[in-house]
Design an enzyme around this catalytic site. Sequence first.
Site, PDB file in Angstrom:
ATOM      1  N   ASN A  14       0.825  -1.207   0.000  1.00  0.00           N
ATOM      2  CA  ASN A  14       0.000   0.000   0.000  1.00  0.00           C
ATOM      3  C   ASN A  14       0.859   1.257   0.000  1.00  0.00           C
ATOM      4  O   ASN A  14       0.485   2.269  -0.613  1.00  0.00           O
ATOM      5  CB  ASN A  14      -0.954  -0.011   1.197  1.00  0.00           C
ATOM      6  CG  ASN A  14      -2.270  -0.683   0.872  1.00  0.00           C
ATOM      7  OD1 ASN A  14      -2.958  -0.300  -0.075  1.00  0.00           O
ATOM      8  ND2 ASN A  14      -2.628  -1.698   1.633  1.00  0.00           N
ATOM      9  N   MET A  90       1.303  -3.179  11.829  1.00  0.00           N
ATOM     10  CA  MET A  90       0.683  -4.207  12.661  1.00  0.00           C
ATOM     11  C   MET A  90       0.833  -3.898  14.159  1.00  0.00           C
ATOM     12  O   MET A  90       1.267  -4.740  14.943  1.00  0.00           O
ATOM     13  CB  MET A  90       1.265  -5.583  12.323  1.00  0.00           C
ATOM     14  CG  MET A  90       1.150  -5.946  10.854  1.00  0.00           C
ATOM     15  SD  MET A  90      -0.540  -5.843  10.224  1.00  0.00           S
ATOM     16  CE  MET A  90      -1.285  -7.214  11.093  1.00  0.00           C
ATOM     17  N   ARG A  91       0.472  -2.681  14.508  1.00  0.00           N
ATOM     18  CA  ARG A  91       0.507  -2.265  15.911  1.00  0.00           C
ATOM     19  C   ARG A  91      -0.754  -1.477  16.203  1.00  0.00           C
ATOM     20  O   ARG A  91      -1.209  -0.685  15.370  1.00  0.00           O
ATOM     21  CB  ARG A  91       1.710  -1.347  16.170  1.00  0.00           C
ATOM     22  CG  ARG A  91       3.055  -1.971  15.875  1.00  0.00           C
ATOM     23  CD  ARG A  91       3.626  -2.677  17.057  1.00  0.00           C
ATOM     24  NE  ARG A  91       3.970  -1.756  18.147  1.00  0.00           N
ATOM     25  CZ  ARG A  91       4.362  -2.171  19.339  1.00  0.00           C
ATOM     26  NH1 ARG A  91       4.426  -3.459  19.624  1.00  0.00           N
ATOM     27  NH2 ARG A  91       4.685  -1.300  20.284  1.00  0.00           N
ATOM     28  N   LEU A  93      -2.258   1.577  17.991  1.00  0.00           N
ATOM     29  CA  LEU A  93      -1.705   2.831  18.481  1.00  0.00           C
ATOM     30  C   LEU A  93      -2.228   3.146  19.882  1.00  0.00           C
ATOM     31  O   LEU A  93      -3.394   2.895  20.188  1.00  0.00           O
ATOM     32  CB  LEU A  93      -2.073   3.979  17.534  1.00  0.00           C
ATOM     33  CG  LEU A  93      -1.647   3.837  16.074  1.00  0.00           C
ATOM     34  CD1 LEU A  93      -2.052   5.078  15.296  1.00  0.00           C
ATOM     35  CD2 LEU A  93      -0.151   3.584  15.943  1.00  0.00           C
ATOM     36  N   HIS A 109      -8.288  -1.108   6.015  1.00  0.00           N
ATOM     37  CA  HIS A 109      -8.661  -2.384   6.633  1.00  0.00           C
ATOM     38  C   HIS A 109      -9.341  -3.255   5.587  1.00  0.00           C
ATOM     39  O   HIS A 109     -10.166  -2.770   4.812  1.00  0.00           O
ATOM     40  CB  HIS A 109      -9.603  -2.133   7.810  1.00  0.00           C
ATOM     41  CG  HIS A 109     -10.006  -3.382   8.529  1.00  0.00           C
ATOM     42  ND1 HIS A 109      -9.137  -4.057   9.367  1.00  0.00           N
ATOM     43  CD2 HIS A 109     -11.150  -4.115   8.510  1.00  0.00           C
ATOM     44  CE1 HIS A 109      -9.751  -5.135   9.847  1.00  0.00           C
ATOM     45  NE2 HIS A 109     -10.964  -5.189   9.342  1.00  0.00           N
ATOM     46  N   ASP A 141      -9.180   6.430  15.332  1.00  0.00           N
ATOM     47  CA  ASP A 141      -9.449   7.013  16.635  1.00  0.00           C
ATOM     48  C   ASP A 141      -8.927   6.055  17.702  1.00  0.00           C
ATOM     49  O   ASP A 141      -8.117   5.168  17.395  1.00  0.00           O
ATOM     50  CB  ASP A 141     -10.931   7.360  16.807  1.00  0.00           C
ATOM     51  CG  ASP A 141     -11.848   6.146  16.689  1.00  0.00           C
ATOM     52  OD1 ASP A 141     -11.359   4.996  16.793  1.00  0.00           O
ATOM     53  OD2 ASP A 141     -13.073   6.350  16.496  1.00  0.00           O
ATOM     54  N   VAL A 144     -10.328   0.275  17.956  1.00  0.00           N
ATOM     55  CA  VAL A 144      -9.762  -0.477  16.835  1.00  0.00           C
ATOM     56  C   VAL A 144     -10.743  -0.502  15.660  1.00  0.00           C
ATOM     57  O   VAL A 144     -11.906  -0.882  15.829  1.00  0.00           O
ATOM     58  CB  VAL A 144      -9.414  -1.920  17.273  1.00  0.00           C
ATOM     59  CG1 VAL A 144      -8.928  -2.738  16.090  1.00  0.00           C
ATOM     60  CG2 VAL A 144      -8.353  -1.896  18.365  1.00  0.00           C
ATOM     61  N   ASP A 145     -10.257  -0.088  14.469  1.00  0.00           N
ATOM     62  CA  ASP A 145     -11.059  -0.134  13.230  1.00  0.00           C
ATOM     63  C   ASP A 145     -12.410   0.538  13.431  1.00  0.00           C
ATOM     64  O   ASP A 145     -13.458  -0.003  13.078  1.00  0.00           O
ATOM     65  CB  ASP A 145     -11.230  -1.585  12.764  1.00  0.00           C
ATOM     66  CG  ASP A 145      -9.910  -2.253  12.437  1.00  0.00           C
ATOM     67  OD1 ASP A 145      -8.983  -1.543  12.001  1.00  0.00           O
ATOM     68  OD2 ASP A 145      -9.793  -3.470  12.631  1.00  0.00           O
TER      69      ASP A 145
END
Length: 205
Positions: A14, A90-91, A93, A109, A141, A144-145
């Site tokens: 990406n 892959m973390r 935040l 996602h 935000d 998650v997702d």
Amino acid sequence: MKRLGILLSGRGSNFVAIAEAIRAGRLPGAEIAVVLSNVADAGGLELARGMGLTAIAVPSQGRKRAEHDVEMIARLHQHRVELVCLAGYMRILTPEFVRAFPERILNVHPSLLPSFPGLDAQEQALEFGAKVAGCTVHFVDEAVDHGAIVVQRAVPVRDGDTAETLSARILEQEHLAYPEAIAKVLSGEYGFAGRRYVRDAGARS
């Protein structure tokens, strides 16, 4: 020029799509200021260096998440980043990271959120017998997702699809959706209605 900071953990496909969109003139006024990875040998770092971009490893292994994020924030500020783009990072935040760049972090996602958040979205779609899958570019935000959706692209689920075949077709759409979403955000012509991203020419709230 609007300065982008790219965060990745792996091969960076990406990231490459974003870089190619800039090179092709589809993201006028944007430049990649820095590419950061929490994995020292991430393939995306080598690709970035091959493009002549600043690419820095900030390894996360063995470090506390908050401590690592403090360094990541400092690196992004050092390079005067205005929009942070998570490209296979892959973390999760920390809230402190999100608050350091309010409404200035995007993520992609591999599902049509709010369906199938979290890990293994493609496997979840197949497990549930979904007829349509896809990808979502959204603001980040503290959940998650969860942030406001900017762009979605749908992908039909075919009989006989595996997680691998479905993932490959979704990834193709991610490479189109991410530059499109960045262009919309950089235009500044949007606002928010509750959790919704709303196009609003000349307005920014």
